[in-house]
Design a protein around this motif. Structure first.
Motif, PDB file in Angstrom:
ATOM      1  N   THR A 139       0.859  -1.194   0.000  1.00 53.49           N
ATOM      2  CA  THR A 139       0.000   0.000   0.000  1.00 53.49           C
ATOM      3  C   THR A 139       0.889   1.235   0.000  1.00 53.49           C
ATOM      4  OG1 THR A 139      -1.927  -0.969   1.090  1.00 53.49           O
ATOM      5  CG2 THR A 139      -1.605   1.388   1.393  1.00 53.49           C
ATOM      6  N   ARG A 164      -4.473  -2.059  -2.695  1.00 51.58           N
ATOM      7  CA  ARG A 164      -4.975  -0.958  -1.872  1.00 51.58           C
ATOM      8  C   ARG A 164      -4.010   0.203  -2.043  1.00 51.58           C
ATOM      9  NH1 ARG A 164      -8.610   0.631   1.377  1.00 51.58           N
ATOM     10  NH2 ARG A 164      -9.676  -1.363   1.609  1.00 51.58           N
ATOM     11  N   ARG A 203     -10.162  -1.308  -4.019  1.00 53.41           N
ATOM     12  CA  ARG A 203      -9.517  -0.881  -2.771  1.00 53.41           C
ATOM     13  C   ARG A 203      -8.822   0.471  -2.959  1.00 53.41           C
ATOM     14  NH1 ARG A 203      -5.961  -5.018   0.106  1.00 53.41           N
ATOM     15  NH2 ARG A 203      -5.115  -5.673  -1.906  1.00 53.41           N
ATOM     16  N   THR A 378      -7.757  -2.590   8.730  1.00 52.32           N
ATOM     17  CA  THR A 378      -7.914  -2.926   7.311  1.00 52.32           C
ATOM     18  C   THR A 378      -6.631  -3.542   6.766  1.00 52.32           C
ATOM     19  OG1 THR A 378      -9.471  -1.091   7.037  1.00 52.32           O
ATOM     20  CG2 THR A 378      -8.485  -1.979   5.039  1.00 52.32           C
ATOM     21  N   GLU A 387      -7.130  -7.267   5.513  1.00 49.88           N
ATOM     22  CA  GLU A 387      -6.825  -7.731   4.166  1.00 49.88           C
ATOM     23  C   GLU A 387      -5.463  -8.423   4.168  1.00 49.88           C
ATOM     24  OE1 GLU A 387      -9.422  -4.091   2.204  1.00 49.88           O
ATOM     25  OE2 GLU A 387      -7.234  -3.977   2.198  1.00 49.88           O
ATOM     26  N   GLN A 433      -3.964 -10.002  -1.055  1.00 55.67           N
ATOM     27  CA  GLN A 433      -5.172 -10.687  -0.584  1.00 55.67           C
ATOM     28  C   GLN A 433      -5.021 -12.209  -0.739  1.00 55.67           C
ATOM     29  OE1 GLN A 433      -8.724  -8.104  -1.959  1.00 55.67           O
ATOM     30  NE2 GLN A 433      -8.720  -8.281   0.272  1.00 55.67           N
TER      31      GLN A 433
END
Ligand SMILES: [Zn+2]
Length: 442
Positions: A139, A164, A203, A378, A387, A433
């Protein structure tokens, strides 16, 4: 329904190891900030963590049809989080010789002009995301260029890769080349369209992105504030107090403001989803306002050393209980690797006579980053429902890493070795994921 399990050595953080309470000794605090299993299982259902713990207890109740993938000679940790990075600056990484303001003029602005071409923006987005993933970053909070096309290109690809990611179009209506500026009104309208199109898709999340105070008029900053009010849940990202000449310039442009942060505060740009990059030369009032508004700082040591900007006062930010994440700040930072960024983080604190221990480092790279981005629960650790973006650090990544790790007695020593010797070679695999990320450079 898809269920899978990974079994091996696993670590995650559930608290900040730097927070000390009066009842516990420093060592107890550090130990209760993480959970570590030499033989652990990470159970994933539909891309989210279902269960995490010691293999012995979990495997007893595990359905025999579930495929368990064994991870040997490595450590499973949550994916790294980069809280400050510019994707259009990928190709200008390591540009010689200047400090912030001249560096922007000589290298950054000419490069960012290319991103009016969406095909070009797509090509660099692909390269950039592959670099992030091969370095174990799952991320990031990302600056586009001033062109809306740059953000469309980036989000299209991030969506296809199921990542994400948080990004935004730069808002910049003054003090930059004429073919690289928008207007207050056009930046508002384009940002609004991008929010409506992208925020919450897959996401993906949007960040309102004024570059920094000198390149935005009062009108533009006030419209940035309006975007935040009109779209609760979007982010705000910008730069703050990076370089001494920059700070002088901000002062001269805003004689009515008490300090640099005040320019943003005046337009209501602070808050729990606001991330300010650098914050090296802050005064007490600025630390207090950041803390009170629950805003975050992005600590970018590689960039700060490269541009000669200064040494971030990590302990002072921590004393003020300000949320801190790590940023590579590509293209002023010289590596996409969060491990290399932690190496520079350690060295910047050494120069200040302070220690940055490896548990604190890995906290910053994972849960600390998630908290800075208001994404705890998250991403950032393996608590149920999170996740399942994670990576495997390779104990045999290089002959030197293997040799060094063989000498380590404790988890903290092993982690420290990774931060001193690691880079993309230390990341054996990146999972998005629960699925192995497909990383390839064309
Ligand atoms: Zn930056």
């Amino acid at each position: 329904m898809s269920v899978k399990a990974f079994r091996g050595e696993i670590l995650h953080f559930i608290a900040d190891p730097a927070l000390k309470s009066s009842q516990n000794s420093e060592q107890d605090e550090a130990q209760s900030s993480y959970e570590y299993f030499e033989d652990g299982i990470l159970l994933i259902e539909n891309g989210k963590v279902k269960q995490f713990g010691a293999a012995q207890s979990i495997s007893e109740n595990l359905d025999s049809t579930i495929v368990v993938e064994r991870i040997d000679n490595g450590l499973i940790v949550p994916g790294f989080i980069d809280t400050h990075i510019h994707y259009p600056q990928t190709e200008m990484i390591g540009s010689y010789g200047e400090q912030l303001l001249q560096w922007l003029e000589d290298y950054t602005f000419p490069t960012e002009k290319k991103f009016s071409d969406k095909a070009y923006a797509s090509k660099i987005s692909e390269f950039f995301l592959n670099e992030l993933l091969s370095n174990g970053t799952t991320t990031a909070l990302v600056f586009g260029s001033v062109h809306a096309e740059s953000v469309d290109a980036f989000f299209e690809l991030a969506l296809r890769k199921n990542l994400r990611m948080i990004a935004g179009k730069v808002m910049m209506d003054r003090n930059a080349p004429h073919d690289l500026i928008d207007t207050a009104q056009s930046s508002y309208e384009q940002s609004k369209q991008l929010i409506e199109h992208w925020h919450g898709k897959g996401r993906l999340q949007y960040a309102v992105t004024p570059r920094f105070a000198p390149t935005s008029s009062d009108e533009q900053l006030s419209l940035a504030g309006r975007l935040l009010k009109e779209h609760p849940g979007v982010y705000m990202q910008t730069h703050l107090s990076e370089n001494l000449k920059e700070i002088e310039w901000v002062k001269s442009l805003n004689p009515d403001c008490e300090n640099y942060l005040d320019v943003y505060n005046k337009h209501e740009l602070l808050g729990k989803r606001s991330v300010f990059a650098h914050g090296i030369h802050l005064c007490d009032a600025e630390y207090n306002d950041l803390a009170q508004s629950n805003s975050a700082l992005s600590f970018c040591p590689s960039s700060n050393l490269f541009l000669g900007s200064g040494l971030f006062k990590l302990d002072v930010a921590q004393q003020h209980k300000i949320k801190v994440g790590l940023g590579t700040d590509i293209g002023a930072g010289t590596s996409f690797s969060i491990l290399e960024t932690l190496k520079d983080a350690y060295k910047t604190q050494q120069l200040r006579g302070k220690k940055l221990d490896s548990l604190q480092s890995f906290y910053l790279a994972t849960l600390g980053g998630a908290r800075a981005l208001d994404l705890e629960g998250t991403i950032g650790n393996f608590l149920p429902g999170c996740e399942a973006d994670f990576i495997v650090l390779d104990y045999h990544a290089t002959p030197l890493i293997k040799l060094r790790l063989d000498q380590c007695q404790t988890l903290a020593e092993k982690l420290f070795s990774f931060t001193m010797l690691g880079d993309d070679r230390a990341v054996k695999a990146t999972y998005i994921q629960g699925e192995l990320a497909d990383i390839h450079h064309h």
